[in-house]
Design a protein around this motif. Structure first.
Motif, short mmCIF file in Angstrom:
data_model
loop_
_atom_site.label_atom_id
_atom_site.label_comp_id
_atom_site.label_asym_id
_atom_site.label_seq_id
_atom_site.Cartn_x
_atom_site.Cartn_y
_atom_site.Cartn_z
N GLY A 7 43.76 38.33 21.40
CA GLY A 7 44.15 39.40 22.29
C GLY A 7 42.90 40.04 22.85
N PRO A 8 43.07 40.96 23.78
CA PRO A 8 41.90 41.57 24.40
C PRO A 8 41.18 42.54 23.46
CG PRO A 8 43.92 42.54 25.25
CD PRO A 8 44.33 41.42 24.35
N MET A 9 40.03 42.97 23.92
CA MET A 9 39.18 43.90 23.19
C MET A 9 39.97 45.12 22.72
SD MET A 9 36.03 45.89 24.92
CE MET A 9 34.90 46.90 24.01
N ALA A 144 37.91 51.28 21.52
CA ALA A 144 36.65 50.64 21.89
C ALA A 144 35.53 51.66 21.98
CB ALA A 144 36.80 49.89 23.22
N ARG A 145 35.83 52.79 22.54
CA ARG A 145 34.81 53.85 22.70
C ARG A 145 34.33 54.32 21.33
NH1 ARG A 145 31.10 55.98 25.76
NH2 ARG A 145 31.31 58.15 26.23
N ILE A 155 32.95 49.26 28.98
CA ILE A 155 34.29 49.04 28.42
C ILE A 155 35.24 48.59 29.52
CG2 ILE A 155 36.30 50.14 27.33
CD1 ILE A 155 34.29 51.96 25.84
N LEU A 156 35.21 49.28 30.64
CA LEU A 156 36.10 48.92 31.75
C LEU A 156 35.77 47.54 32.31
CD1 LEU A 156 36.39 52.40 33.51
CD2 LEU A 156 38.02 51.31 31.93
N ASP A 157 34.47 47.21 32.36
CA ASP A 157 34.07 45.85 32.79
C ASP A 157 34.66 44.81 31.86
OD1 ASP A 157 32.62 46.81 34.94
OD2 ASP A 157 30.65 46.55 33.97
N ARG A 158 34.56 45.06 30.56
CA ARG A 158 35.08 44.11 29.57
C ARG A 158 36.60 44.00 29.70
NH1 ARG A 158 32.86 43.05 24.37
NH2 ARG A 158 30.89 43.55 25.35
N PHE A 159 37.28 45.12 29.89
CA PHE A 159 38.73 45.09 30.09
C PHE A 159 39.08 44.24 31.31
CE2 PHE A 159 40.48 49.14 27.80
CZ PHE A 159 39.88 48.73 26.62
N ARG A 160 38.36 44.44 32.40
CA ARG A 160 38.63 43.66 33.62
C ARG A 160 38.38 42.17 33.38
NH1 ARG A 160 37.04 48.40 36.24
NH2 ARG A 160 34.81 47.99 36.07
#
Length: 183
Positions: A7-9, A144-145, A155-160
């Motif tokens: 699953g995602p981060m 994550a934070r 974090i947002l880059d990784r989510f994308r």
């Protein structure tokens, strides 16, 4: 049985693995195996990425001479080709270690905890089932934070970058059932 938890981060993969462990399963955390691979493959990583690091003004080494994983991440996640180069270095090590773990635990139920197991088809095909962990994006962000202490933009880059991860698993896991776990 051999299964994957993915699953995602910050979706809760480690928590889900801990729940399987309470039921007698054994698990291997591929993030930790990748960290070991970075240590083991230090010289090859330096040789491969030193010019990119220099061009980007990034130091690949910590004061103790070890690879700075965050710096390496800044380099490889900036370009899909660079990421592929890094994967070509570390994934053979990961495959070897995961296969050794499976063999050492023959007869036991094994969980492979990995975000991008679909990128290692030989390991993915060993799985009889995939448990895909999903969580609310806001909850994931705060996890994550708190856990990674990364800047919001990272974090947002990784989510994308992990958008569409479930589809990638469904496409790669032909014949392997994918069960969604909401966490």
């Amino acid at each position: 049985m051999i299964a994957a938890v993915t699953g995602p981060m910050a979706s809760g993969k480690n928590y889900i693995c801990s729940q399987f462990e309470k039921k007698g399963w054994v698990s291997i955390d591929c993030d930790k195996v990748v960290h070991a691979a970075i240590v083991e493959c230090r010289d090859q990583i330096l040789e491969t990425f030193s010019s990119d690091a220099s061009r980007m003004g990034i130091s690949l080494l910590n004061d103790d001479g070890s690879i700075n994983r965050r710096a390496l991440g800044a380099i490889v996640f900036s370009d899909p080709e660079l990421l592929k180069k890094q994967e070509n270095i570390v994934y053979p090590f990961v495959g070897k270690k995961v296969n050794e773990f499976i063999e050492e635990n023959a007869g036991k139920d094994v969980i492979i905890n990995a975000t991008v197991l679909y990128k290692t088809p030989e390991l993915l095909q060993r799985c009889e089932k995939i448990f895909f962990v999903m969580a609310n994006p806001v909850k994931r962000f705060f996890r994550a934070r708190r856990r990674d202490k990364m800047p919001v933009s990272k974090i947002l880059d990784r989510f994308r970058s992990q958008k569409g991860l479930l589809k990638k698993y469904r496409d790669a896991a032909t014949g392997i059932p994918v069960e969604i776990i909401k966490n």
